[in-house]
Design an enzyme around this catalytic site. Structure first.
Site, PDB file in Angstrom:
ATOM      1  N   TRP A 135       0.859  -1.195   0.000  1.00 55.82           N
ATOM      2  CA  TRP A 135       0.000   0.000   0.000  1.00 55.82           C
ATOM      3  C   TRP A 135       0.888   1.236   0.000  1.00 55.82           C
ATOM      4  O   TRP A 135       1.848   1.332   0.776  1.00 55.82           O
ATOM      5  CB  TRP A 135      -0.893  -0.040   1.242  1.00 55.82           C
ATOM      6  CG  TRP A 135      -1.771   1.137   1.460  1.00 55.82           C
ATOM      7  CD1 TRP A 135      -2.563   1.768   0.546  1.00 55.82           C
ATOM      8  CD2 TRP A 135      -1.970   1.836   2.706  1.00 55.82           C
ATOM      9  NE1 TRP A 135      -3.244   2.808   1.139  1.00 55.82           N
ATOM     10  CE2 TRP A 135      -2.901   2.872   2.456  1.00 55.82           C
ATOM     11  CE3 TRP A 135      -1.467   1.675   3.987  1.00 55.82           C
ATOM     12  CZ2 TRP A 135      -3.332   3.746   3.448  1.00 55.82           C
ATOM     13  CZ3 TRP A 135      -1.888   2.543   4.985  1.00 55.82           C
ATOM     14  CH2 TRP A 135      -2.811   3.569   4.710  1.00 55.82           C
ATOM     15  N   ASP A 216      -1.285  -5.487   9.154  1.00 53.82           N
ATOM     16  CA  ASP A 216      -2.258  -4.500   8.719  1.00 53.82           C
ATOM     17  C   ASP A 216      -3.460  -5.263   8.176  1.00 53.82           C
ATOM     18  O   ASP A 216      -3.339  -6.002   7.192  1.00 53.82           O
ATOM     19  CB  ASP A 216      -1.660  -3.592   7.641  1.00 53.82           C
ATOM     20  CG  ASP A 216      -2.522  -2.361   7.372  1.00 53.82           C
ATOM     21  OD1 ASP A 216      -3.602  -2.236   7.991  1.00 53.82           O
ATOM     22  OD2 ASP A 216      -2.118  -1.525   6.542  1.00 53.82           O
ATOM     23  N   LYS A 252     -13.579  -0.777   4.790  1.00 52.12           N
ATOM     24  CA  LYS A 252     -14.001  -1.628   3.681  1.00 52.12           C
ATOM     25  C   LYS A 252     -15.091  -2.607   4.104  1.00 52.12           C
ATOM     26  O   LYS A 252     -16.119  -2.732   3.436  1.00 52.12           O
ATOM     27  CB  LYS A 252     -12.801  -2.411   3.126  1.00 52.12           C
ATOM     28  CG  LYS A 252     -11.596  -1.567   2.728  1.00 52.12           C
ATOM     29  CD  LYS A 252     -11.908  -0.605   1.615  1.00 52.12           C
ATOM     30  CE  LYS A 252     -10.651   0.012   1.004  1.00 52.12           C
ATOM     31  NZ  LYS A 252      -9.861   0.834   1.916  1.00 52.12           N
TER      32      LYS A 252
END
Length: 406
Positions: A135, A216, A252
């Site tokens: 990311w 993460d 999300k």
């Protein structure tokens, strides 16, 4: 002379820049495949039905208010998030070896963790190892906190699958006691996840080398539709007695993008260290945001603590996951049917919101300029941007560009 005359221009954020370009494009054929947010089959943002129900409950609660939360966050959120990540029967939770603090979504959790680790990591010169690629914000967050950031191999750019041997070699050859950042599921940007067997190999090497794992987790339940399956890696490491930090986001999987709802979990070897760890995490949070935001936390906490709403949420996540999987398979099938040069099986095999297509930067630029398809320069697409109304156009555009642009 201005006090700020020594401030250089920061490099543009690729994702934000892409979003600006897409919004400015009025072409009717435009397809935004860059946005990291779920869209329904009409290309619209989708508020989960269970979130609507939770919001209605909050609106109807006569005791509702807008008071500050405590520095640690909303207990219904933090306790529910613990059970979600580690499992309701987790020995670590049961033994009091987990502390959870509410954060400003996953990004805030990463930053609090980065600052905490900078102050207390052992040894003090330990570097943070991130996957290649990762990311886009990971490097920026950890460098901003003062860490040296290094990479370990992750994507096999020939097969667009996991380079497990390269990853293990790099982790094995790194100096002992480094910090290793791992994506718990639905790796961003590749969509390439290790198998359970590969996770065990990764855990073996990290444990043997004394590395500190930092997870993460932004897609639990969204990745495969199964919250337990998506938490496999985290629970594996914790079951082996490893200490860890886990950043968790509800953007999300609950669609709470703008509400910025997340948590940071610290798992320690002994409950005796929790008071000190929690005090420092609370101090860092207090110094940066004072207290976390309440509205999204109340929505998520309501869903996590109510069995009926929780079960409905699992169904909502399943619906999102199934649509993403269907779009992956449709894109693969259409490219194969057109005999588009190359193999496209990886598009269907990858997991989660994103797909690493293998398209070159030059091909991406042509798709953007001539076909109004917006994706990142490395060929990553948000599969959520595909739907039954645009998938034929996208597939044909990719086919034409792959054939004409080397």
């Amino acid at each position: 002379m201005s006090y700020f005359s020594n401030v250089p221009q920061a490099p543009a954020d690729g994702i934000l820049k892409l979003s600006v370009l897409s919004k400015a494009d009025s072409n009717p054929h435009k397809v935004d495949l860059g946005v990291g947010a779920y869209r329904d089959d009409q290309g619209k943002p989708w508020v989960l039905p269970v979130v609507r129900k939770a919001e209605q409950r909050l609106a109807n609660d006569p005791a509702a208010n807008h008071e500050y939360l405590g520095v640690g966050g909303l207990p219904s959120l933090t306790s529910g998030a613990q059970n979600l990540i580690f499992g309701a029967d987790s020995p670590a939770v049961r033994d009091g070896r987990v502390y959870t603090i509410q954060t400003i979504s996953g990004t805030g959790a990463n930053m609090v963790a980065a600052v905490f680790l900078k102050q207390f990591k052992q040894p003090q010169d330990a570097a943070v190892y991130i996957s290649k690629p990762t990311w886009g914000n990971h490097r920026s967050i950890f460098q901003t906190a003062g860490h040296e950031v290094r990479e370990y191999r992750y994507c096999n750019y020939d097969t667009l699958g996991l380079d497990i041997n390269g990853m293990l070699d790099d982790l094995r050859n790194a100096p002992r006691n480094q910090i290793v950042l791992l994506h718990a599921c639905a790796h961003n940007p590749t969509g390439i996840d290790p198998t359970n067997e590969q996770w065990q190999q990764i855990a073996d090497v990290i444990q043997e080398r004394g590395h500190f794992p930092f997870f993460d987790c932004a897609y639990q339940g969204f990745a495969t539709g199964d919250v337990d399956n998506d938490a496999y890696a985290i629970r594996l490491f914790v079951s082996r007695g490893m200490e860890t930090l886990v950043a968790e986001s509800f953007a999300k999987n609950m669609g709470l993008y703008g509400e910025r709802t997340g948590c940071l979990h610290a798992v320690t070897a002994s409950a005796d260290t929790i008071p000190a760890v929690s005090s420092q995490l609370n101090r860092l949070s207090r110094a940066t945001i004072s207290t976390a935001s309440a509205y999204g936390a109340k929505i998520a906490g309501t869903v996590l603590q109510d069995k009926e709403l929780y079960n409905e949420w699992v169904e909502d996540m399943g619906e999102m996951s199934r649509r993403i999987k269907k779009m992956r398979e449709l894109l693969r099938d259409k490219l194969v049917a057109m005999k588009t040069p190359g193999s496209w099986e990886h598009v269907a095999k990858q997991i989660g919101m994103f797909s690493f297509t293998g398209l070159s930067t030059k091909q991406v630029q042509v798709l953007r300029n001539q076909y109004h398809l917006y994706m990142t320069d490395d060929g990553r697409i948000s599969v959520a941007g595909l739907n039954s109304n645009n998938i034929d156009y996208v597939a044909k555009a990719i086919d034409q560009v792959v054939r004409s642009v080397n």
